[in-house]
Design a protein around this motif. Structure first.
Motif, short mmCIF file in Angstrom:
data_model
loop_
_atom_site.label_atom_id
_atom_site.label_comp_id
_atom_site.label_asym_id
_atom_site.label_seq_id
_atom_site.Cartn_x
_atom_site.Cartn_y
_atom_site.Cartn_z
N GLY B 298 0.83 -1.20 0.00
CA GLY B 298 0.00 0.00 0.00
C GLY B 298 0.86 1.25 0.00
N ARG B 299 0.30 2.35 0.53
CA ARG B 299 1.02 3.61 0.44
C ARG B 299 1.41 4.18 1.78
NH1 ARG B 299 -2.00 6.97 -4.22
NH2 ARG B 299 -0.68 8.59 -3.33
N ARG B 300 1.08 3.46 2.86
CA ARG B 300 1.40 4.02 4.16
C ARG B 300 2.83 3.66 4.54
NH1 ARG B 300 -3.64 3.17 8.06
NH2 ARG B 300 -3.46 5.34 8.67
N VAL B 301 3.47 4.60 5.21
CA VAL B 301 4.90 4.49 5.46
C VAL B 301 5.17 3.93 6.86
CG1 VAL B 301 7.08 5.74 5.49
CG2 VAL B 301 5.24 6.51 3.99
N ARG B 303 7.30 3.34 10.21
CA ARG B 303 8.27 4.19 10.89
C ARG B 303 9.00 3.40 11.97
NH1 ARG B 303 8.45 8.73 7.63
NH2 ARG B 303 6.34 9.26 7.01
N ALA B 304 10.16 3.89 12.34
CA ALA B 304 10.94 3.24 13.39
C ALA B 304 10.08 3.03 14.63
CB ALA B 304 12.16 4.08 13.74
N GLY B 305 10.15 1.82 15.19
CA GLY B 305 9.42 1.52 16.42
C GLY B 305 8.10 0.81 16.19
N MET B 306 7.59 0.83 14.95
CA MET B 306 6.32 0.15 14.68
C MET B 306 6.53 -1.37 14.70
SD MET B 306 4.55 2.42 11.70
CE MET B 306 3.93 4.08 12.05
N ALA B 307 5.47 -2.08 15.12
CA ALA B 307 5.56 -3.54 15.24
C ALA B 307 5.38 -4.20 13.87
CB ALA B 307 4.50 -4.04 16.20
N VAL B 308 6.22 -5.24 13.63
CA VAL B 308 6.01 -6.12 12.48
C VAL B 308 5.12 -7.25 12.98
CG1 VAL B 308 7.11 -7.60 10.75
CG2 VAL B 308 8.26 -5.52 11.53
N VAL B 309 4.08 -7.59 12.21
CA VAL B 309 3.10 -8.58 12.67
C VAL B 309 2.93 -9.69 11.63
CG1 VAL B 309 1.79 -7.02 14.17
CG2 VAL B 309 1.26 -7.12 11.73
N ALA B 310 2.56 -10.87 12.15
CA ALA B 310 2.20 -11.99 11.28
C ALA B 310 1.22 -12.85 12.06
CB ALA B 310 3.44 -12.80 10.88
N GLY B 311 0.10 -13.19 11.44
CA GLY B 311 -0.91 -14.00 12.11
C GLY B 311 -1.39 -13.38 13.41
N GLY B 312 -1.44 -12.06 13.44
CA GLY B 312 -1.92 -11.38 14.64
C GLY B 312 -0.90 -11.28 15.76
N THR B 345 8.36 -14.43 2.52
CA THR B 345 7.49 -14.98 3.57
C THR B 345 6.10 -14.32 3.49
OG1 THR B 345 9.38 -15.31 5.03
CG2 THR B 345 7.20 -15.34 6.05
N PRO B 346 5.05 -15.14 3.35
CA PRO B 346 3.71 -14.53 3.23
C PRO B 346 3.15 -14.09 4.58
CG PRO B 346 3.56 -16.91 3.10
CD PRO B 346 5.03 -16.59 3.23
N GLY B 347 2.19 -13.20 4.52
CA GLY B 347 1.42 -12.85 5.71
C GLY B 347 2.10 -11.91 6.68
N VAL B 348 3.15 -11.22 6.21
CA VAL B 348 3.85 -10.29 7.10
C VAL B 348 3.30 -8.87 6.89
CG1 VAL B 348 6.09 -9.25 7.65
CG2 VAL B 348 5.93 -11.71 7.18
N GLY B 349 3.08 -8.18 7.98
CA GLY B 349 2.56 -6.83 7.89
C GLY B 349 3.20 -5.92 8.92
N VAL B 350 2.83 -4.66 8.87
CA VAL B 350 3.28 -3.69 9.87
C VAL B 350 2.04 -3.05 10.48
CG1 VAL B 350 4.56 -1.55 10.30
CG2 VAL B 350 5.46 -3.23 8.68
N ASP B 351 2.07 -2.93 11.79
CA ASP B 351 0.97 -2.29 12.51
C ASP B 351 1.15 -0.78 12.41
OD1 ASP B 351 -0.78 -1.18 14.33
OD2 ASP B 351 -0.51 -2.76 15.81
N ILE B 352 0.39 -0.17 11.50
CA ILE B 352 0.49 1.28 11.32
C ILE B 352 -0.74 1.93 11.94
CG2 ILE B 352 0.67 3.17 9.67
CD1 ILE B 352 2.28 1.43 7.89
N GLY B 354 -2.66 1.01 14.24
CA GLY B 354 -3.80 0.13 14.49
C GLY B 354 -4.23 -0.68 13.28
N THR B 355 -3.76 -0.35 12.11
CA THR B 355 -4.11 -1.12 10.91
C THR B 355 -2.93 -1.99 10.51
OG1 THR B 355 -5.27 0.87 10.19
CG2 THR B 355 -5.07 -0.90 8.58
N HIS B 356 -3.17 -3.27 10.25
CA HIS B 356 -2.11 -4.16 9.80
C HIS B 356 -1.96 -4.06 8.28
CE1 HIS B 356 -2.10 -6.86 13.63
NE2 HIS B 356 -1.99 -5.57 13.88
N GLU B 357 -0.96 -3.32 7.85
CA GLU B 357 -0.75 -3.12 6.41
C GLU B 357 0.18 -4.22 5.90
OE1 GLU B 357 -1.74 -0.40 4.45
OE2 GLU B 357 -2.87 0.58 6.06
N PRO B 358 -0.14 -4.82 4.74
CA PRO B 358 0.70 -5.91 4.22
C PRO B 358 2.03 -5.42 3.66
CG PRO B 358 -1.07 -5.42 2.68
CD PRO B 358 -1.30 -4.54 3.88
#
Lengths: 124, 371
Positions: B298-301, B303-312, B345-352, B354-358
């Motif tokens: 997507g288009r959201r950036v 930032r340092a400190g944000m959580a990387v998430v997978a499967g919640g 690796t599939p299913g990896v996102g970043v919690d931006i 509150g939204t988990h962006e792929p």
């Protein structure tokens, strides 16, 4: 940097056009755009949603940071600028023109909006 | 102790160019002159000019200068040839990274250590302390140098027009004393952009002369002044770590995927050796988190400190993120659990917010110049 005389301004650096048929246009000022740097992502309020003066209604993301977008007035959003969503650089290149953000049917306008001269002094 | 930011020898020039200034590690530095995207693209395609005078130069001299640096740093510094440079690190006894450095061997018994601005004092103190018992002198030369970098594919041509120095013979990671635009300068083929380029160390009183000469020489080929904002996006695309983001005292070079800078084969003990040997084994058998690249869908950036998430679940943390002008998408570097760190690796996102962006997991770097 000159701030158009016909607009009014909020202390959060939004501008508001004079209402036409009750609808005003909202954008951010050139001063704000310069402070942000290159804008890369714009999230606007949805058409049909209600915005409240002084409250956040979207966000502007630049290379370095994310800034909340505040609505200078209360009302119903009647149009969001798709052109600026597709090409956020418009906020930098034409903040008072093609880089406008949304149009709102104003229900309430705060008494403390600034004139162009007041805003110019405020923004320094 | 003054708290007002320090100004470089080029401060007046930056202001005359209309730079947006920012406080960086106690220095007032140009963030950008115009659009940071334009500055970034100029370095990738033509050339950019940077004031890097905030970097911390420390000179080490004496009969045992090489021995001291071999003891104080993780690299094989005695093995660096005169006129060459080496990327290395200085660690604590527990293996934690105090700073990453470039060390230039100027003469048989003279080295210049270049530290990050934010760590210059820490590095100076550590080297001074570690010099005890060595026949070597550690000198704070932060005020002795201004540092100007010219980076980008047009930079060799620009510099050639101002110096008789043998630039064709100057390889990547080499440095030699010379004259540029009539002023003495140490000319190094180093940089932090992923492009070919040069870093020029000169006396502060010559900085303006040098800057103006480079500006004039680069005018016809699209050289523009560049600020720290684009320096950050350039190094991020090139997969280069930034101290305080990818490198901290909590991490060893092995944690950062930079174990290759640690030279166990060098003779003698060095600060951190035992802890780093253990860290090397851990990295070999059960790597904890790995430094990977993430590319946004997507288009959201991020930032340092944000959580990387997978499967919640939280599986990592973003250390640097920015919109990439070259890729046209947001990118990030992140430490991610080994189980989710393989490219693709599939299913990896970043919690931006509150939204988990792929995000797509990719190998670093994001960008490599064509040689």
């Amino acid at each position: 940097m000159s701030n158009p005389q016909q607009l009014r301004y909020s202390k959060e650096h939004e501008w508001l056009s004079p209402a036409e048929d009750g609808v005003s246009t909202v954008g951010i000022t050139e001063h704000a755009a310069n402070a942000l740097g290159d804008v890369v992502y714009v999230q606007l309020p949805e058409v049909g949603s209600t915005v409240t003066a002084g409250e956040t209604c979207g966000e502007l993301e630049s290379t370095k940071s994310v800034s909340d977008l505040y609505s200078p007035v209360s009302g119903e959003v009647v149009e969001a600028n798709q052109a600026v969503v597709d090409d956020p650089a418009l906020v930098n290149t034409a903040p008072f023109e093609g880089g406008w953000l949304f149009k709102v049917r104003v229900t309430e306008e705060p008494a403390d909006l600034l004139s162009a001269d007041e805003y110019t002094e405020y923004a320094g | 102790m003054s708290t007002s930011p320090r100004r470089t020898a080029l401060d007046a020039l930056h202001r005359s160019l209309g730079a947006t200034m920012t406080d960086f590690a106690g220095w007032d530095m140009p963030l950008r002159y115009g659009s940071e995207r334009d500055e970034h693209n100029a370095v990738r395609t033509r050339a950019g000019l940077f004031d890097l005078s905030h970097m911390g130069e420390i000179t080490v001299t004496g009969a045992q200068a090489a021995d001291l640096l071999d003891h104080a740093l993780v690299g094989n510094i005695g093995g660096v040839g005169v006129g060459r440079a080496r990327y290395t690190m200085i660690c604590r006894e527990d293996g934690g990274i105090l700073d990453d450095l470039i060390v230039y061997r100027l003469q048989e018994r003279e080295y210049m250590v270049v530290a990050n601005a934010s760590n210059a004092q820490v590095v100076l103190d550590a080297l001074t302390e570690r010099a005890a018992g060595f026949d070597a002198e550690v000198r704070d030369d932060r005020d002795a140098y201004a540092l100007i970098a010219v980076q980008g594919p047009e930079s060799p041509g620009i510099l050639k027009s101002l110096t008789d120095a043998d630039l064709d013979g100057l390889k990547y990671y080499a440095g030699l004393p010379g004259t540029v635009a009539g002023v003495p300068a140490l000319i190094a083929r180093t940089g932090y952009t992923g492009e070919d380029g040069f870093e020029l160390f000169t006396a502060p009183e010559h900085a303006e002369t040098l800057w103006k000469a480079l500006t004039a020489a680069g005018e016809g080929v699209g050289l523009i002044p560049c600020g720290l904002a684009c320096r950050d996006t350039l190094r991020l695309e090139a997969g280069m770590p930034l101290y305080g983001h990818e490198l901290t005292t909590e991490l060893t070079p092995f944690d950062a995927g930079l174990g290759r800078v640690v030279k166990f084969e060098k003779a003698g003990d060095f600060v951190g050796r035992a802890a780093l040997e253990a860290a090397a084994e851990r990295a070999e058998s059960a790597p904890p988190r790995k430094l990977v690249g993430l590319v946004a869908e997507g288009r959201r950036v991020p930032r340092a400190g944000m959580a990387v998430v997978a499967g919640g679940e939280v599986v990592g943390e973003v250390t640097s993120g920015a919109p990439s002008p070259t890729l046209g998408k947001p990118i990030a570097m992140a430490y991610v659990d080994a189980a989710h760190a393989a490219p693709g690796t599939p299913g990896v996102g970043v919690d931006i917010r509150g939204t988990h962006e792929p995000y797509e997991v990719v190998a670093l770097p994001f960008y490599k110049r064509r040689k």
